[in-house]
Design a protein around this motif. Structure first.
Motif, PDB file in Angstrom:
ATOM      1  N   THR A  48       0.854  -1.189   0.000  1.00 22.72           N
ATOM      2  CA  THR A  48       0.000   0.000   0.000  1.00 22.72           C
ATOM      3  C   THR A  48       0.886   1.234   0.000  1.00 22.72           C
ATOM      4  OG1 THR A  48      -1.690  -1.168   1.278  1.00 22.72           O
ATOM      5  CG2 THR A  48      -1.852   1.234   1.167  1.00 22.72           C
ATOM      6  N   GLN A  49       0.788   2.039  -1.051  1.00 20.79           N
ATOM      7  CA  GLN A  49       1.629   3.223  -1.150  1.00 20.79           C
ATOM      8  C   GLN A  49       1.272   4.222  -0.066  1.00 20.79           C
ATOM      9  OE1 GLN A  49       1.684   5.099  -4.991  1.00 20.79           O
ATOM     10  NE2 GLN A  49       3.265   6.576  -4.420  1.00 20.79           N
ATOM     11  N   ASP A  50       2.306   4.834   0.506  1.00 19.01           N
ATOM     12  CA  ASP A  50       2.104   5.864   1.520  1.00 19.01           C
ATOM     13  C   ASP A  50       1.614   7.139   0.841  1.00 19.01           C
ATOM     14  OD1 ASP A  50       2.177   7.484   3.751  1.00 19.01           O
ATOM     15  OD2 ASP A  50       4.344   7.789   3.671  1.00 19.01           O
ATOM     16  N   PRO A  51       0.414   7.619   1.169  1.00 25.12           N
ATOM     17  CA  PRO A  51      -0.132   8.800   0.489  1.00 25.12           C
ATOM     18  C   PRO A  51       0.675  10.072   0.754  1.00 25.12           C
ATOM     19  CG  PRO A  51      -1.510   8.193   2.345  1.00 25.12           C
ATOM     20  CD  PRO A  51      -0.518   7.090   2.179  1.00 25.12           C
ATOM     21  N   GLY A  52       1.463  10.062   1.822  1.00 22.60           N
ATOM     22  CA  GLY A  52       2.227  11.258   2.139  1.00 22.60           C
ATOM     23  C   GLY A  52       3.606  11.298   1.528  1.00 22.60           C
ATOM     24  N   THR A  53       3.963  10.260   0.771  1.00 27.45           N
ATOM     25  CA  THR A  53       5.295  10.191   0.158  1.00 27.45           C
ATOM     26  C   THR A  53       5.143  10.052  -1.345  1.00 27.45           C
ATOM     27  OG1 THR A  53       6.151   9.076   2.133  1.00 27.45           O
ATOM     28  CG2 THR A  53       7.513   8.997   0.145  1.00 27.45           C
ATOM     29  N   SER A  54       5.698  10.988  -2.083  1.00 23.76           N
ATOM     30  CA  SER A  54       5.570  10.954  -3.540  1.00 23.76           C
ATOM     31  C   SER A  54       6.527   9.955  -4.153  1.00 23.76           C
ATOM     32  CB  SER A  54       5.837  12.345  -4.127  1.00 23.76           C
ATOM     33  OG  SER A  54       7.118  12.804  -3.751  1.00 23.76           O
ATOM     34  N   SER A  55       6.179   9.484  -5.349  1.00 27.24           N
ATOM     35  CA  SER A  55       7.036   8.573  -6.093  1.00 27.24           C
ATOM     36  C   SER A  55       8.213   9.335  -6.684  1.00 27.24           C
ATOM     37  CB  SER A  55       6.241   7.893  -7.212  1.00 27.24           C
ATOM     38  OG  SER A  55       5.142   7.186  -6.692  1.00 27.24           O
ATOM     39  N   GLY A  56       9.256   8.596  -7.033  1.00 24.48           N
ATOM     40  CA  GLY A  56      10.418   9.192  -7.682  1.00 24.48           C
ATOM     41  C   GLY A  56      10.806   8.392  -8.901  1.00 24.48           C
ATOM     42  N   THR A  57      11.378   9.038  -9.900  1.00 25.11           N
ATOM     43  CA  THR A  57      11.778   8.352 -11.131  1.00 25.11           C
ATOM     44  C   THR A  57      13.257   8.551 -11.403  1.00 25.11           C
ATOM     45  OG1 THR A  57      11.182  10.243 -12.505  1.00 25.11           O
ATOM     46  CG2 THR A  57       9.482   8.558 -12.156  1.00 25.11           C
ATOM     47  N   VAL A  58      13.830   7.553 -12.065  1.00 26.91           N
ATOM     48  CA  VAL A  58      15.236   7.582 -12.476  1.00 26.91           C
ATOM     49  C   VAL A  58      15.300   7.113 -13.926  1.00 26.91           C
ATOM     50  CG1 VAL A  58      17.550   6.645 -12.077  1.00 26.91           C
ATOM     51  CG2 VAL A  58      16.034   7.094 -10.133  1.00 26.91           C
ATOM     52  N   THR A  59      16.050   7.809 -14.757  1.00 19.90           N
ATOM     53  CA  THR A  59      16.170   7.452 -16.175  1.00 19.90           C
ATOM     54  C   THR A  59      17.519   6.790 -16.438  1.00 19.90           C
ATOM     55  OG1 THR A  59      14.745   9.292 -16.821  1.00 19.90           O
ATOM     56  CG2 THR A  59      16.116   8.305 -18.543  1.00 19.90           C
ATOM     57  N   ILE A  60      17.460   5.631 -17.090  1.00 15.28           N
ATOM     58  CA  ILE A  60      18.668   4.890 -17.467  1.00 15.28           C
ATOM     59  C   ILE A  60      18.736   4.849 -18.989  1.00 15.28           C
ATOM     60  CG2 ILE A  60      19.941   2.724 -17.248  1.00 15.28           C
ATOM     61  CD1 ILE A  60      19.482   4.224 -14.596  1.00 15.28           C
ATOM     62  N   THR A  61      19.891   5.196 -19.541  1.00 12.76           N
ATOM     63  CA  THR A  61      20.093   5.187 -20.992  1.00 12.76           C
ATOM     64  C   THR A  61      21.312   4.349 -21.325  1.00 12.76           C
ATOM     65  OG1 THR A  61      21.555   7.118 -21.029  1.00 12.76           O
ATOM     66  CG2 THR A  61      19.177   7.549 -21.042  1.00 12.76           C
ATOM     67  N   ASN A  62      21.710   4.395 -22.610  1.00 11.97           N
ATOM     68  CA  ASN A  62      22.913   3.669 -23.009  1.00 11.97           C
ATOM     69  C   ASN A  62      24.187   4.319 -22.474  1.00 11.97           C
ATOM     70  OD1 ASN A  62      22.904   5.953 -24.593  1.00 11.97           O
ATOM     71  ND2 ASN A  62      23.218   4.866 -26.539  1.00 11.97           N
ATOM     72  N   LYS A  63      24.044   5.445 -21.787  1.00 11.50           N
ATOM     73  CA  LYS A  63      25.204   6.115 -21.192  1.00 11.50           C
ATOM     74  C   LYS A  63      25.470   5.655 -19.757  1.00 11.50           C
ATOM     75  CE  LYS A  63      25.596   8.873 -24.799  1.00 11.50           C
ATOM     76  NZ  LYS A  63      26.727   8.744 -25.756  1.00 11.50           N
ATOM     77  N   ASN A  64      24.463   5.085 -19.118  1.00  9.63           N
ATOM     78  CA  ASN A  64      24.632   4.712 -17.708  1.00  9.63           C
ATOM     79  C   ASN A  64      23.988   3.375 -17.352  1.00  9.63           C
ATOM     80  OD1 ASN A  64      21.967   5.476 -17.879  1.00  9.63           O
ATOM     81  ND2 ASN A  64      22.016   6.957 -16.194  1.00  9.63           N
ATOM     82  N   ASN A  65      23.906   2.467 -18.313  1.00  9.54           N
ATOM     83  CA  ASN A  65      23.253   1.169 -18.068  1.00  9.54           C
ATOM     84  C   ASN A  65      24.237   0.125 -17.537  1.00  9.54           C
ATOM     85  OD1 ASN A  65      24.471   1.197 -20.642  1.00  9.54           O
ATOM     86  ND2 ASN A  65      23.184  -0.506 -21.355  1.00  9.54           N
ATOM     87  N   SER A  66      24.969   0.493 -16.506  1.00 12.56           N
ATOM     88  CA  SER A  66      25.858  -0.414 -15.779  1.00 12.56           C
ATOM     89  C   SER A  66      25.571  -0.255 -14.301  1.00 12.56           C
ATOM     90  CB  SER A  66      27.326  -0.086 -16.070  1.00 12.56           C
ATOM     91  OG  SER A  66      27.635   1.215 -15.575  1.00 12.56           O
ATOM     92  N   LEU A  67      26.132  -1.131 -13.469  1.00 16.95           N
ATOM     93  CA  LEU A  67      25.902  -0.991 -12.033  1.00 16.95           C
ATOM     94  C   LEU A  67      26.368   0.378 -11.540  1.00 16.95           C
ATOM     95  CD1 LEU A  67      26.798  -4.419 -10.357  1.00 16.95           C
ATOM     96  CD2 LEU A  67      24.562  -3.525 -11.010  1.00 16.95           C
ATOM     97  N   THR A  68      27.539   0.804 -12.012  1.00 16.88           N
ATOM     98  CA  THR A  68      28.049   2.110 -11.601  1.00 16.88           C
ATOM     99  C   THR A  68      27.133   3.229 -12.072  1.00 16.88           C
ATOM    100  OG1 THR A  68      30.333   1.322 -11.618  1.00 16.88           O
ATOM    101  CG2 THR A  68      29.996   3.700 -11.764  1.00 16.88           C
TER     102      THR A  68
END
Length: 202
Positions: A88-108
């Motif tokens: 159950t998502q906490d209504p008081g905490t917003s979601s966050g997004t992260v974008t992964i591309t061919n420039k950073n698609n490694s663990l690092t």
């Protein structure tokens, strides 16, 4: 001239290595019994091992990772994986997004992208000592409390989704090594809970 300076109370714990306390302005003299049953803690998740920290994961297709924070209830937890649980998502905490591309698609690259996004998750990399595939991405919520459990969805590269997809009520690709938990304590026999180990207002 200032009687209040002589009437202030301080609080002192019997064992200051376990508990510290402060007295509010409305405090009265007396002894308080505090029993701590559980400490608040942050959730920690880890990925499956990878062969290296800079090796490309997937094809490089632009991928959006969405982090939601909430509470996991019901079901059972075994070896870091839930079955039959509900998220159950906490209504008081917003979601966050992260974008992964061919420039950073490694663990690092993924680690750095998550940390730079400042969404309430700290990412790091550990080597578990395995001869092969020993590098793991570790995700830790920056806040403690039961309502800071993570749900991670992925849109884009399937390999990134397989690495980081985490639905406590469904498919889980990460392993939980520490659960999100509230502090549980009693003050003079009255039960209290707190999302952090700093309890105010008691």
């Amino acid at each position: 001239n200032t009687p209040s300076k002589f009437q202030a109370y301080t609080a002192q714990a019997t064992d200051s290595s376990i508990l510290s306390a402060t007295a509010a302005a409305t405090a009265t003299a007396g002894t308080v019994s505090v029993q701590v049953d559980k400490l608040a803690q942050a959730q920690v998740l880890s990925t499956l091992g990878q062969s290296g920290v800079t090796d490309a994961i997937g094809s490089g297709t632009t991928t959006t990772l969405t982090f939601q924070f909430g509470t996991i209830t019901g079901g059972t937890l075994s070896n870091g994986t839930y079955s039959g649980a509900t998220f159950t998502q906490d209504p008081g905490t917003s979601s966050g997004t992260v974008t992964i591309t061919n420039k950073n698609n490694s663990l690092t690259g993924i680690r750095d992208a998550i940390n730079a996004a400042n969404i309430g998750v700290k990412a790091s990399i550990i080597n578990d000592g395995s001869a092969t595939n020993g590098y793991r991405l570790v995700l830790q919520a920056t806040g403690s409390g039961a309502n800071r459990s993570m749900k991670i969805t992925s849109s884009g590269d399937a390999a990134i989704g397989t690495l980081l997809g985490e639905d406590p009520a469904g498919t889980q690709h990460l392993t939980q090594s520490q659960l999100a938990q509230n502090a549980s304590l009693s003050v003079n026999g009255i039960a209290l809970t707190s999302a952090s180990n700093t309890v105010t207002g008691a």
